[in-house]
Design an enzyme around this catalytic site. Structure first.
Site, PDB file in Angstrom:
ATOM      1  N   CYS A  65       0.838  -1.196   0.000  1.00 17.45           N
ATOM      2  CA  CYS A  65       0.000   0.000   0.000  1.00 17.45           C
ATOM      3  C   CYS A  65       0.877   1.253   0.000  1.00 17.45           C
ATOM      4  O   CYS A  65       1.885   1.312   0.706  1.00 17.45           O
ATOM      5  CB  CYS A  65      -0.907  -0.003   1.230  1.00 17.45           C
ATOM      6  SG  CYS A  65      -2.019   1.422   1.306  1.00 17.45           S
ATOM      7  N   CYS A  69      -0.031   4.698   6.992  1.00 20.43           N
ATOM      8  CA  CYS A  69      -0.745   4.505   8.258  1.00 20.43           C
ATOM      9  C   CYS A  69       0.120   3.696   9.233  1.00 20.43           C
ATOM     10  O   CYS A  69       0.491   2.554   8.948  1.00 20.43           O
ATOM     11  CB  CYS A  69      -2.070   3.798   8.015  1.00 20.43           C
ATOM     12  SG  CYS A  69      -3.108   4.595   6.761  1.00 20.43           S
ATOM     13  N   CYS A  72      -0.551  -0.071  10.325  1.00 19.29           N
ATOM     14  CA  CYS A  72      -0.867  -1.036   9.277  1.00 19.29           C
ATOM     15  C   CYS A  72       0.333  -1.859   8.833  1.00 19.29           C
ATOM     16  O   CYS A  72       1.388  -1.316   8.504  1.00 19.29           O
ATOM     17  CB  CYS A  72      -1.467  -0.297   8.087  1.00 19.29           C
ATOM     18  SG  CYS A  72      -1.946  -1.383   6.749  1.00 19.29           S
ATOM     19  N   CYS A 109     -17.058  -9.187   3.919  1.00 21.93           N
ATOM     20  CA  CYS A 109     -16.386  -7.898   3.804  1.00 21.93           C
ATOM     21  C   CYS A 109     -15.224  -8.034   2.834  1.00 21.93           C
ATOM     22  O   CYS A 109     -14.273  -8.785   3.088  1.00 21.93           O
ATOM     23  CB  CYS A 109     -15.878  -7.444   5.166  1.00 21.93           C
ATOM     24  SG  CYS A 109     -17.190  -7.290   6.402  1.00 21.93           S
ATOM     25  N   CYS A 142     -20.085  -6.084   2.006  1.00 23.91           N
ATOM     26  CA  CYS A 142     -19.536  -4.774   2.356  1.00 23.91           C
ATOM     27  C   CYS A 142     -18.193  -4.621   1.650  1.00 23.91           C
ATOM     28  O   CYS A 142     -17.371  -5.542   1.671  1.00 23.91           O
ATOM     29  CB  CYS A 142     -19.351  -4.659   3.865  1.00 23.91           C
ATOM     30  SG  CYS A 142     -18.598  -3.098   4.422  1.00 23.91           S
ATOM     31  N   CYS A 202     -20.252   1.893   7.301  1.00 17.68           N
ATOM     32  CA  CYS A 202     -19.603   1.188   8.397  1.00 17.68           C
ATOM     33  C   CYS A 202     -18.326   1.951   8.714  1.00 17.68           C
ATOM     34  O   CYS A 202     -17.482   2.136   7.840  1.00 17.68           O
ATOM     35  CB  CYS A 202     -19.305  -0.253   7.973  1.00 17.68           C
ATOM     36  SG  CYS A 202     -18.270  -1.157   9.132  1.00 17.68           S
ATOM     37  N   ARG A 272     -19.294  -3.763  16.513  1.00 18.59           N
ATOM     38  CA  ARG A 272     -18.593  -4.987  16.118  1.00 18.59           C
ATOM     39  C   ARG A 272     -17.221  -5.060  16.786  1.00 18.59           C
ATOM     40  O   ARG A 272     -16.439  -4.116  16.722  1.00 18.59           O
ATOM     41  CB  ARG A 272     -18.427  -5.012  14.598  1.00 18.59           C
ATOM     42  CG  ARG A 272     -17.825  -6.298  14.047  1.00 18.59           C
ATOM     43  CD  ARG A 272     -17.682  -6.212  12.534  1.00 18.59           C
ATOM     44  NE  ARG A 272     -18.919  -5.743  11.931  1.00 18.59           N
ATOM     45  CZ  ARG A 272     -18.971  -5.105  10.765  1.00 18.59           C
ATOM     46  NH1 ARG A 272     -17.862  -4.855  10.095  1.00 18.59           N
ATOM     47  NH2 ARG A 272     -20.130  -4.716  10.275  1.00 18.59           N
TER      48      ARG A 272
END
Length: 408
Positions: A65, A69, A72, A109, A142, A202, A272
């Site tokens: 990626c 972040c 991550c 998801c 999702c 979400c 969740r």
């Protein structure tokens, strides 16, 4: 405690607590923990009974990626030894999803690393959504693909997506300390795009990154203002090879207080338990079911979770039941198109002044999709509750992107 009685009354009326009350929940002592769980549990049962919704993650594209972040394992410059692969084909993703659906998952998801999807990526995911929905009546899908451009949420909705996940992760005040390649406002904008397209939003948070109680309350109140239908609560796993590898700030008791605070602020929303529950809640996971009404089944994106069979046994042993595909997750006043299969309408609406929380991330979305939740053995390294439990962090080596059967 007068505080808890007040919060229960407000939760049953969908009335927003004050920030001072939310902070007070986080500040309660371990001696009062069961009282806090009992009080928040009354609110959870009022709106969701004893049902537990199961969600299943499929990592469509792992690693590499360009975003930075700090939490991550797939970030730019990450040295974490995770699986790296490009886009799964629709049939591969559908096969991976089938394992979770067979284990009782109601929602799939679909997550992909990256800043955001190209139009070609949206086409890929649209084909995958259609492949999963063929032959799986009632399944919710999702998508969690990062920041959305104009028109992309609408295309996902047309392809059959039910929801879109994008987490706020932490407070606006501290967001720049966690990520520099995009802004907090960018994340808020994507949640708004999902709402406007009629997708169930979400959006959630990550706890344990060194934030203060005030930061936690700020992000949860910001989520309530955004008004998504589900709020994933992730507990950071300090993955070796990431900037936050030394941040072991959570205890099981702290995690339960955070979940209780989220429930009080977001009483009628799907809360969740997402990444990190096995690592930080450990043997106290069953207590967390009295606060949250939704979990992920089996493994996560880059890390292994508790065995799917163990998840199902835990739910049954705690006196809860798995929510069926024919059951509507959200209370009736929130199902004008979100959390139901009726469609239509913009998601997240509630009666004037009622308010509700939002949720975009969980391990059902990109933001905290990288904080690994682990398996491992509890015998090794067991000690004080606040000691690092690196023995519980396990990199995912099965399921999507491998030749080994998934854990579901």
């Amino acid at each position: 405690m007068n505080l808890l009685n007040t919060l229960v009354d407000k939760g049953l009326r969908r009335e927003t607590p004050t920030r001072e009350e939310a902070l007070a929940v986080l500040g309660t002592s371990d001696d009062d923990l069961l009282d806090v769980v009992t009080a928040a549990g009354k609110v959870r049962r009022h709106w969701f009974g004893r049902r537990v919704k199961l969600n299943y993650l499929v990592n469509l594209k792992s690693g590499l990626c360009p975003e930075d972040c700090s939490y991550c394992s797939q970030r730019l410059g990450s040295k974490a030894d995770i699986l790296k692969y490009t886009w799964l084909k629709p049939e591969q993703a559908s096969e991976a999803a089938a394992a979770g659906l067979a284990g009782g998952a109601k929602r799939v998801c679909l997550v992909a690393s990256g800043r955001g999807p190209t139009d070609r990526d949206v086409d890929r995911v649209s084909d995958t959504i259609k492949a999963i929905k063929e032959g799986n009546e009632g399944v919710e899908v999702c998508a969690c693909l990062g920041l959305l451009s104009d028109g992309q949420a609408e295309r996902l909705r047309e392809a059959g997506a039910d929801a879109y996940n994008h987490n706020l992760n932490t407070s606006e005040a501290t967001y720049g300390d966690i990520t520099t390649t995009h802004t907090y406002a960018d994340r808020v904008d994507t949640v708004h795009k999902a709402h406007a397209a009629g997708l169930s939003a979400c959006s959630g948070l990550i706890a344990g990154m060194g934030e203060s109680d005030t930061d936690l309350v700020d992000v949860v109140f910001a989520l309530r203002e955004l008004d998504p239908d589900s709020v994933p609560v992730n507990f950071l796993i300090p993955f070796e090879g990431t900037p936050l590898s030394e941040e072991w700030n959570l205890t099981p008791q702290r995690c339960l207080r955070i979940l209780a605070m989220v429930r009080f602020v977001c009483p009628d929303v799907e809360v969740r338990i997402a990444g990190g529950r096995e690592v930080h809640l450990r043997t106290m996971q069953p207590l967390a079911l009295h606060l949250a009404n939704s979990i992920f089944l089996g493994d996560y994106l880059t890390s292994e979770g508790q065995a799917g069979r163990a998840d199902l046994e835990m739910i049954a042993d705690a006196g809860f039941e798995v929510e069926g595909t024919g059951q509507v997750t959200l209370p009736e006043h929130r199902t004008g198109g979100c959390g139901s299969h009726d469609g239509g309408g913009v998601c997240g609406t509630a009666p004037a002044g009622a308010g509700a929380c939002a949720g975009t991330s969980s391990f059902g979305g990109c933001a905290q999709a990288e904080a690994p939740a682990g398996a491992g053995t509890a015998a090794e390294g067991a000690g004080r509750a606040d000691e690092p439990r690196t023995d519980l962090v396990a990199v995912r080596r099965r399921g999507a992107g491998t030749d080994l059967a998934p854990n579901a």
